[in-house]
Design a protein around this motif. Structure first.
Motif, PDB file in Angstrom:
ATOM      1  N   PHE A 264      -8.918  11.994 -10.108  1.00 55.04           N
ATOM      2  CA  PHE A 264      -7.721  11.298  -9.643  1.00 55.04           C
ATOM      3  C   PHE A 264      -7.089  12.013  -8.466  1.00 55.04           C
ATOM      4  CE2 PHE A 264      -3.622   9.208  -9.646  1.00 55.04           C
ATOM      5  CZ  PHE A 264      -4.008   7.885  -9.869  1.00 55.04           C
TER       6      PHE A 264
ATOM      7  N   SER B  47       0.305  10.851 -15.244  1.00 53.57           N
ATOM      8  CA  SER B  47      -0.099   9.474 -15.503  1.00 53.57           C
ATOM      9  C   SER B  47      -0.900   8.945 -14.319  1.00 53.57           C
ATOM     10  CB  SER B  47       1.139   8.603 -15.747  1.00 53.57           C
ATOM     11  OG  SER B  47       1.852   9.116 -16.859  1.00 53.57           O
ATOM     12  N   LEU B  48      -1.700   7.905 -14.584  1.00 50.34           N
ATOM     13  CA  LEU B  48      -2.652   7.422 -13.584  1.00 50.34           C
ATOM     14  C   LEU B  48      -2.349   5.984 -13.219  1.00 50.34           C
ATOM     15  CD1 LEU B  48      -5.886   8.732 -15.392  1.00 50.34           C
ATOM     16  CD2 LEU B  48      -4.439   9.962 -13.747  1.00 50.34           C
ATOM     17  N   ALA B  49      -2.026   5.759 -11.942  1.00 55.11           N
ATOM     18  CA  ALA B  49      -1.657   4.412 -11.506  1.00 55.11           C
ATOM     19  C   ALA B  49      -2.731   3.842 -10.579  1.00 55.11           C
ATOM     20  CB  ALA B  49      -0.308   4.446 -10.788  1.00 55.11           C
ATOM     21  N   PHE B  50      -3.040   2.552 -10.758  1.00 50.77           N
ATOM     22  CA  PHE B  50      -4.096   1.904  -9.980  1.00 50.77           C
ATOM     23  C   PHE B  50      -3.621   0.581  -9.401  1.00 50.77           C
ATOM     24  CE2 PHE B  50      -5.944   4.412 -13.369  1.00 50.77           C
ATOM     25  CZ  PHE B  50      -6.863   5.189 -12.693  1.00 50.77           C
ATOM     26  N   PHE B  51      -3.902   0.366  -8.143  1.00 47.00           N
ATOM     27  CA  PHE B  51      -3.662  -0.933  -7.530  1.00 47.00           C
ATOM     28  C   PHE B  51      -4.713  -1.896  -8.076  1.00 47.00           C
ATOM     29  CE2 PHE B  51      -4.556  -3.915  -3.944  1.00 47.00           C
ATOM     30  CZ  PHE B  51      -3.356  -4.606  -4.016  1.00 47.00           C
TER      31      PHE B  51
ATOM     32  N   TYR C 271       2.278   1.660  -3.386  1.00 44.49           N
ATOM     33  CA  TYR C 271       1.275   2.164  -4.317  1.00 44.49           C
ATOM     34  C   TYR C 271       1.005   3.651  -4.100  1.00 44.49           C
ATOM     35  CZ  TYR C 271      -3.140   3.290  -6.437  1.00 44.49           C
ATOM     36  OH  TYR C 271      -4.119   3.930  -7.156  1.00 44.49           O
ATOM     37  N   ALA C 272       0.790   4.034  -2.826  1.00 41.83           N
ATOM     38  CA  ALA C 272       0.464   5.440  -2.533  1.00 41.83           C
ATOM     39  C   ALA C 272       1.553   6.376  -3.054  1.00 41.83           C
ATOM     40  CB  ALA C 272       0.245   5.630  -1.023  1.00 41.83           C
ATOM     41  N   GLU C 273       2.805   5.922  -2.926  1.00 39.63           N
ATOM     42  CA  GLU C 273       3.911   6.775  -3.382  1.00 39.63           C
ATOM     43  C   GLU C 273       3.993   6.803  -4.916  1.00 39.63           C
ATOM     44  OE1 GLU C 273       5.355   8.680  -1.249  1.00 39.63           O
ATOM     45  OE2 GLU C 273       6.357   9.645  -2.965  1.00 39.63           O
TER      46      GLU C 273
ATOM     47  N   GLU D 232       0.826  -1.204   0.000  1.00 39.58           N
ATOM     48  CA  GLU D 232       0.000   0.000   0.000  1.00 39.58           C
ATOM     49  C   GLU D 232       0.864   1.260   0.000  1.00 39.58           C
ATOM     50  OE1 GLU D 232      -3.225  -0.227  -0.314  1.00 39.58           O
ATOM     51  OE2 GLU D 232      -3.540   1.940  -0.214  1.00 39.58           O
ATOM     52  N   GLN D 233       1.934   1.268   0.784  1.00 41.98           N
ATOM     53  CA  GLN D 233       2.820   2.442   0.796  1.00 41.98           C
ATOM     54  C   GLN D 233       3.503   2.593  -0.566  1.00 41.98           C
ATOM     55  OE1 GLN D 233       2.704   4.347   3.635  1.00 41.98           O
ATOM     56  NE2 GLN D 233       1.385   2.768   4.542  1.00 41.98           N
TER      57      GLN D 233
ATOM     58  N   ILE E  34      -6.211  10.533  -4.919  1.00 42.69           N
ATOM     59  CA  ILE E  34      -4.903  10.631  -4.256  1.00 42.69           C
ATOM     60  C   ILE E  34      -5.059  11.079  -2.802  1.00 42.69           C
ATOM     61  CG2 ILE E  34      -2.749  11.970  -4.168  1.00 42.69           C
ATOM     62  CD1 ILE E  34      -2.629  11.855  -7.211  1.00 42.69           C
TER      63      ILE E  34
ATOM     64  N   ARG F 253       1.542  10.791 -11.071  1.00 46.91           N
ATOM     65  CA  ARG F 253       0.596  11.875 -11.339  1.00 46.91           C
ATOM     66  C   ARG F 253       1.316  13.215 -11.423  1.00 46.91           C
ATOM     67  NH1 ARG F 253      -1.748  15.593 -12.658  1.00 46.91           N
ATOM     68  NH2 ARG F 253      -3.762  16.438 -12.021  1.00 46.91           N
TER      69      ARG F 253
ATOM     70  N   MET G 178      -3.739   3.631   8.046  1.00 48.66           N
ATOM     71  CA  MET G 178      -3.521   2.187   8.218  1.00 48.66           C
ATOM     72  C   MET G 178      -2.202   1.935   8.927  1.00 48.66           C
ATOM     73  SD  MET G 178      -2.197   0.679   4.492  1.00 48.66           S
ATOM     74  CE  MET G 178      -2.660  -0.985   4.893  1.00 48.66           C
TER      75      MET G 178
ATOM     76  N   ALA H  12      -3.471   5.423   3.486  1.00 47.23           N
ATOM     77  CA  ALA H  12      -2.142   4.840   3.692  1.00 47.23           C
ATOM     78  C   ALA H  12      -1.549   5.283   5.035  1.00 47.23           C
ATOM     79  CB  ALA H  12      -1.209   5.226   2.534  1.00 47.23           C
TER      80      ALA H  12
ATOM     81  N   GLU I  25      -6.492   8.214  -0.806  1.00 47.60           N
ATOM     82  CA  GLU I  25      -5.501   7.145  -0.720  1.00 47.60           C
ATOM     83  C   GLU I  25      -4.375   7.507   0.265  1.00 47.60           C
ATOM     84  OE1 GLU I  25      -6.002   4.320  -2.224  1.00 47.60           O
ATOM     85  OE2 GLU I  25      -4.117   3.447  -1.560  1.00 47.60           O
ATOM     86  N   GLN I  26      -3.917   8.750   0.213  1.00 46.21           N
ATOM     87  CA  GLN I  26      -2.862   9.157   1.153  1.00 46.21           C
ATOM     88  C   GLN I  26      -3.395   9.119   2.574  1.00 46.21           C
ATOM     89  OE1 GLN I  26       0.240   9.687  -0.232  1.00 46.21           O
ATOM     90  NE2 GLN I  26      -0.724   9.396  -2.245  1.00 46.21           N
TER      91      GLN I  26
ATOM     92  N   MET J  78       1.603   6.256  -7.136  1.00 50.65           N
ATOM     93  CA  MET J  78       0.471   6.950  -7.757  1.00 50.65           C
ATOM     94  C   MET J  78       0.673   8.456  -7.721  1.00 50.65           C
ATOM     95  SD  MET J  78      -2.676   6.972  -4.926  1.00 50.65           S
ATOM     96  CE  MET J  78      -3.911   7.231  -6.156  1.00 50.65           C
ATOM     97  N   ARG J  79       1.185   8.928  -6.566  1.00 49.92           N
ATOM     98  CA  ARG J  79       1.408  10.363  -6.420  1.00 49.92           C
ATOM     99  C   ARG J  79       2.520  10.836  -7.338  1.00 49.92           C
ATOM    100  NH1 ARG J  79       2.143  12.670  -0.442  1.00 49.92           N
ATOM    101  NH2 ARG J  79       3.887  11.218  -0.514  1.00 49.92           N
TER     102      ARG J  79
END
Lengths: 254, 254, 254, 254
Positions: B158, A181-185, A168-170, A165-166, B162, A176, B172, B169, B165-166, A172-173
């Motif tokens: 998006f 660009s758009l990233a999805f888990f 992914y969160a990093e 999750e960390q 974000i 972007r 959690m 993250a 999601e942040q 995606m940010r």
């Protein structure tokens, strides 16, 4: 350049519905949301698109090659089978983020996501047929190096989940902000990103950035095609190459 | 004290299956995963449990009141209807994280998540009937303040995602580290946490921490019961009270 | 003349699977079968086809306009998401029954429905593109006159069901024998038939026959088009006309 | 004596809904109906009940052991996830047909199946706990002798279907009239009947009757238990015995 067509899918007035007349059972909401996503995944997927669940009440699809009639049919099919309805906003742009921004604005202009009388909006337009090319969509499929060996089989399931999750969160940010660009888990240790036209260096930098900030090691396969489905499949094949030869970034572009 | 019973649900050998003999279409994997989750949500939910999708290939359930026979039946039902099988590991503990750690270890001891011959493991034991109490499960239901007004209706879809999601993250990680509690994103702007016995101050601190680190404003309703479902429903009602009177933390405990 | 393209869909080796290693729970089999049918209904329906559940382990689809690639994709999608696989046999003919007979023979030639090693057969060919016309498919949508008033609201639910079932059993046999046409019960008091090119007299005769033999009163709307979906929708509109003006047979043909 | 508890499940105002404001796409209706049935199959099946799709808009369940609270929860869960609602009427009787007749009357008394304002009726009562016995439910599982060898692998798929359908239509009528029992086609060549307390001779007579009238050869396994699920499983095992030793009727009663 990419020429990504994006569709913003929003459940109409969903938040209020979930608590009216009083809070609905969470298990039913979870079932509703995940099945709706599964159906959309098939409805768009059978037309070579990709859908990402993101927030479930707001989903994001890559829909190159899918016209407004097909969008209307998806909308009708959901209304026929669910207690909720969908609004759809379609847009294109030089980057995925730009396309989604346009789609977001179009939908916001039609009214609030929680307005009772804003239902089944269908706005925007697809990429013009004569402007479509074989390079319109770039898909990057990331996963975590040795996730099973290092995490799943060794540490607690939640701590594994935190790592992923960390990461992914990093990512995606970063994607972007740095690359529109758009990233999805998408489950497991997999992240799929719809990218503007990034080169190998950009992907190496993204991987390095995530390693540095949250200590998660990624690798990525990259594909490109006229629509999401073959671009995504090419990315998967490229990722298989990473797995076999140990590289961090592999392109499978035409 | 809480006495949370947790079940770790793991799809057997899933990673390898998704790329054998070659990568399977992503839309089918997404459909498979989300429908499997929907089914588990119903199978456990109809027995007063909660399931969280977390990584989809590893899901986490709160299963107080659900015995090993019911677990075996869930396992059988999935095997009868899906191309994949599940391993289930059940454990209890003074905190949710402790319970899940035990469940994780039990499953790891049975073999790797990607071992071909490790299938349909069923291990562990439920809370002893005579040790069960009306306070065994504490559920906290968080959402983001004014998410629709501040984000969904105003900024790009998006960027909204974000923010959420942040927030997730960070929450959690914080709840896991500070309180051995397990928080899950459940769609929209909602996060549901299964907590050790936290008091009001602990929740205020968590909210303050998330606001400070990632600038996302949360509120939370907290419920408690013998099983997940009524605890979760109490939490939802408490969250409705937050929405109406503007408080950040509301308890609806027996 | 009609030019119906029919696909016979057969679950491979299904009977033996349902009792191996011992009989599987009926509720799971029912869930599996009805969801598989629902998925096929969407997969073919999104390509303008119609699927009928008939025996569930052998389903029959009208697939004008759907090529072999799309059939292969349906086959792959099911294999990715179910514990069973499908064989598909495609054929066309001057009558629906003739087409289905060819499809049946093609599949029988490939091996027994209960042969372990006969899996995922894909045979036959679609209507040649240059032979397709706007009149290829004739769909007739029957229902029972005043079913709710005369039966559902007045006599026991099973006796109502017996009436409808006897009406269906008689109609299916009559249309097959007299007109090489295929009729399917689709729920409620509805029967949908895929017909050879029948005229109004033929439908009046069929209705009279069913009334005489089993004392069930039917009416019918008839539509015709290049593919099943618009033909079926025209039939529904024609049936609505029956409902409003009291006629027994209404055509809505181009 | 048996003591069958039956639940009549009726979709509220379904007929009018399917054509309002104009006819809905058949593929969506088919998907809706079959998924609703699949869900009910799980919802009741996880509580040891059996549900039969019969007409899909009117379904019939055997619900011994399932109380009114569980019925209410099923009703709520469907309302939370579908665009339609259900009415449920519960009754018991010395024969399954008597129970269903009571259930039908109770629901008819509440208003028409097509009344706009008759929604989510929940009526009746379950078998009193102290009157329940281990012999309350008798389930008979029929299939067609050598269906694959004689029909599926040899004649056209529709002609096979006609044979099975005629066998079913005759058996359902006979068991209803001669024995107040309820028979349902469940796919393939299988028919499941919920019976009043029939002995071996009665089953031999039923099989002989069907052979005589429509020339279809059946065999049957019979089970008996406190609830539908174990009675049905015993019937399946008994039918396996038929398959192995060639008998037409086998009982597996406690």
């Amino acid at each position: 350049m990419t020429n990504t067509q994006v569709t913003l899918i929003q459940i109409d007035n969903y938040g209020p519905w979930t608590v009216t007349p009083e809070p609905r059972r969470e298990v039913d909401l979870q079932t509703l949301q995940s099945r709706l996503y599964a159906d959309l995944s098939q409805l768009f997927g059978n037309r070579d698109g990709y859908v990402f669940f993101s927030r479930f009440d707001n989903m994001i699809a890559v829909t190159n090659g899918i016209g407004m009639d097909a969008h209307a049919l998806v909308q009708e099919s959901v209304a026929n089978r669910y207690p909720v309805t969908l609004s759809l906003s379609v847009a294109t742009g030089g980057t995925p983020a730009a396309a989604l921004d346009t789609a977001s604005t179009q939908l916001q202009d039609a009214g609030s996501a929680q307005a009772k009388d804003r239902r089944e909006i269908l706005r925007g337009e697809p990429v013009a047929e004569d402007r479509r090319t074989a390079e319109d969509v770039q898909v990057a499929h990331f996963d975590v190096n040795d996730a099973t060996e290092k995490y799943t089989d060794r540490i607690g399931a939640f701590d594994t989940f935190i790592h992923i999750e960390q990461g992914y969160a990093e990512l995606m940010r970063y994607l972007r902000e740095a690359h529109d660009s758009l990233a999805f888990f998408v489950g497991g240790d997999n992240i799929i990103a719809v990218c503007s036209s990034l080169d190998e260096t950009a992907y190496h930098d993204a991987i390095a950035h995530v390693r540095e900030v949250v200590d998660v090691d990624l690798k990525v396969g990259v594909g490109r095609a006229r629509t999401a489905q073959p671009a995504g499949m090419a990315a998967k094949h490229a990722l298989e190459v990473c797995r076999h030869d140990g590289r961090d970034v592999v392109f499978d572009e035409p």
